[in-house]
Write a protein that holds these residues in place. Sequence first.
Motif, PDB file in Angstrom:
ATOM      1  N   GLY A 167     -17.292  13.384 -16.069  1.00 16.60           N
ATOM      2  CA  GLY A 167     -16.830  14.755 -16.258  1.00 16.60           C
ATOM      3  C   GLY A 167     -15.506  14.985 -15.569  1.00 16.60           C
ATOM      4  N   LEU A 168     -15.144  16.232 -15.501  1.00 20.04           N
ATOM      5  CA  LEU A 168     -13.845  16.622 -14.962  1.00 20.04           C
ATOM      6  C   LEU A 168     -13.948  16.957 -13.480  1.00 20.04           C
ATOM      7  N   VAL A 169     -12.967  16.511 -12.697  1.00 20.71           N
ATOM      8  CA  VAL A 169     -12.825  16.935 -11.302  1.00 20.71           C
ATOM      9  C   VAL A 169     -11.334  16.942 -10.981  1.00 20.71           C
ATOM     10  N   GLN A 170     -10.864  18.065 -10.441  1.00 19.62           N
ATOM     11  CA  GLN A 170      -9.440  18.260 -10.178  1.00 19.62           C
ATOM     12  C   GLN A 170      -9.245  18.931  -8.822  1.00 19.62           C
ATOM     13  N   VAL A 171      -8.042  18.790  -8.276  1.00 22.12           N
ATOM     14  CA  VAL A 171      -7.703  19.534  -7.055  1.00 22.12           C
ATOM     15  C   VAL A 171      -7.604  21.012  -7.409  1.00 22.12           C
ATOM     16  N   ALA A 172      -8.302  21.842  -6.639  1.00 24.18           N
ATOM     17  CA  ALA A 172      -8.341  23.280  -6.892  1.00 24.18           C
ATOM     18  C   ALA A 172      -7.587  24.085  -5.849  1.00 24.18           C
ATOM     19  N   ASN A 173      -7.601  23.645  -4.599  1.00 21.07           N
ATOM     20  CA  ASN A 173      -6.952  24.381  -3.516  1.00 21.07           C
ATOM     21  C   ASN A 173      -6.260  23.413  -2.567  1.00 21.07           C
ATOM     22  N   TYR A 174      -4.985  23.647  -2.340  1.00 22.75           N
ATOM     23  CA  TYR A 174      -4.271  22.980  -1.245  1.00 22.75           C
ATOM     24  C   TYR A 174      -4.275  23.968  -0.075  1.00 22.75           C
ATOM     25  N   ASN A 175      -5.327  23.931   0.730  1.00 26.98           N
ATOM     26  CA  ASN A 175      -5.514  24.959   1.745  1.00 26.98           C
ATOM     27  C   ASN A 175      -4.716  24.706   3.018  1.00 26.98           C
ATOM     28  N   GLU A 176      -4.671  23.475   3.447  1.00 33.43           N
ATOM     29  CA  GLU A 176      -3.911  23.060   4.623  1.00 33.43           C
ATOM     30  C   GLU A 176      -3.652  21.567   4.445  1.00 33.43           C
ATOM     31  N   PRO A 177      -2.771  20.975   5.254  1.00 37.25           N
ATOM     32  CA  PRO A 177      -2.429  19.572   4.994  1.00 37.25           C
ATOM     33  C   PRO A 177      -3.609  18.618   4.944  1.00 37.25           C
ATOM     34  N   PRO A 212     -16.934  26.767 -10.843  1.00 34.63           N
ATOM     35  CA  PRO A 212     -15.875  25.766 -10.620  1.00 34.63           C
ATOM     36  C   PRO A 212     -14.496  26.381 -10.847  1.00 34.63           C
ATOM     37  N   PHE A 213     -13.992  27.113  -9.847  1.00 29.03           N
ATOM     38  CA  PHE A 213     -12.728  27.822  -9.979  1.00 29.03           C
ATOM     39  C   PHE A 213     -11.549  26.864 -10.008  1.00 29.03           C
ATOM     40  N   HIS A 214     -10.430  27.356 -10.551  1.00 28.36           N
ATOM     41  CA  HIS A 214      -9.120  26.692 -10.475  1.00 28.36           C
ATOM     42  C   HIS A 214      -9.119  25.265 -11.018  1.00 28.36           C
ATOM     43  N   CYS A 215      -9.787  25.090 -12.142  1.00 30.17           N
ATOM     44  CA  CYS A 215      -9.721  23.808 -12.847  1.00 30.17           C
ATOM     45  C   CYS A 215      -9.771  24.086 -14.344  1.00 30.17           C
ATOM     46  N   SER A 216      -9.630  23.049 -15.132  1.00 29.63           N
ATOM     47  CA  SER A 216      -9.526  23.214 -16.578  1.00 29.63           C
ATOM     48  C   SER A 216     -10.788  23.785 -17.219  1.00 29.63           C
ATOM     49  N   THR A 265      -6.815  28.435 -14.107  1.00 31.04           N
ATOM     50  CA  THR A 265      -7.005  26.992 -14.256  1.00 31.04           C
ATOM     51  C   THR A 265      -6.150  26.167 -13.305  1.00 31.04           C
ATOM     52  N   GLY A 266      -5.186  26.802 -12.634  1.00 32.56           N
ATOM     53  CA  GLY A 266      -4.280  26.063 -11.760  1.00 32.56           C
ATOM     54  C   GLY A 266      -4.736  26.079 -10.312  1.00 32.56           C
ATOM     55  N   PRO A 267      -4.269  25.122  -9.514  1.00 34.56           N
ATOM     56  CA  PRO A 267      -4.668  25.061  -8.109  1.00 34.56           C
ATOM     57  C   PRO A 267      -3.988  26.130  -7.258  1.00 34.56           C
ATOM     58  N   VAL A 268      -4.640  26.497  -6.172  1.00 36.80           N
ATOM     59  CA  VAL A 268      -4.080  27.430  -5.188  1.00 36.80           C
ATOM     60  C   VAL A 268      -3.195  26.629  -4.235  1.00 36.80           C
ATOM     61  N   ARG A 269      -1.908  26.959  -4.203  1.00 32.59           N
ATOM     62  CA  ARG A 269      -0.946  26.209  -3.387  1.00 32.59           C
ATOM     63  C   ARG A 269      -0.668  26.963  -2.084  1.00 32.59           C
TER      64      ARG A 269
END
Length: 334
Positions: A167-177, A212-216, A265-269
Amino acid sequence: MTGWTGSGSGGTTTGCLAMFPGQGSQRAGMARHLLDAHAPARGVFARADEILGLPLSRICVSGTAGELARTEITQPAIVTTSLAVWEVLRSAGYRPAAAAGHSLGEFAALVAAGVLSLESALQLVRLRGRLMGEVAREVPGAMAAVLGLAAQEVAAVCDSAQALGLGLVQVANYNEPLQTVVSGHADAVEVAGKAALAAGADQVVTLDVGAPFHCSLMSAVEEEFTEALAAHRFADPVLPVISSVTGGYVTTGEEARRLLRRQLTGPVRWVQVLRTAARHPVDAYTEIGPGRVLSGLARRTLGEVGTRSTGDPRRLAALLGELAPRQRPEPVAS
């Protein structure tokens, strides 16, 4: 717009970034101290109850954690609580230099910046919550935070997990380094988490966020939400807003509208949001709403920076005390 200058009167607000939290910051009783002690907050909640036709005031004061966990309730509850705090601070003279919101919190930031009305923001986040809840009911999705591994390594782990066909798995949040959230089908998220641990991650924490927020996977509701966005007025910001979709400034109302669609659908930067803010004369980062998550992210991303949170009576009172004008002594007649 490339930056900002402080608009407040004094060091408390000059160069301050107002940060509005997102989903996951909710907790039972999170608005009790606001409604008990602050008339501006009561005004915001009264309007929210009327706009939504929901007993949101009761839910945010005495509702159970289970009530608040429903995505279609969680989202307007967090936005209303955040804007109630905003109104309390604004009434006391708080004037930040810019605003930003983490995912859902971007709706509150846009209200603070004059882009959206309270009515439009609440109607949109209620629909957003309902649509996301529908995806959650139809798709066995999950989200997990990967701690202690660089973002590019987390992205590589997601690519490897997807290649297995689970299935699908993507980066959703770039919260901190060293904190990156992944989102997607539950099985693929689980495999990606195990692979992240094998690659050196300190910990992988499954998030209880309901979808599953912030993904396709959210593309299934993008069209309906886009139609709703088109029905509301978006003004140009009167306060600079840094977008969590791009990490850069939002310059027009139309751009804000487009970014809220992309946000599904996009990640939180968020790392980029904080670094954009840090390039300018910011002297404090104020978390406006429930919780203290964003304050921690700011310190761990930028180092020893000044942060304030407002999610409990003591911290809110401390900030209001700083905003209060100094009392000058009465002149003494000679």
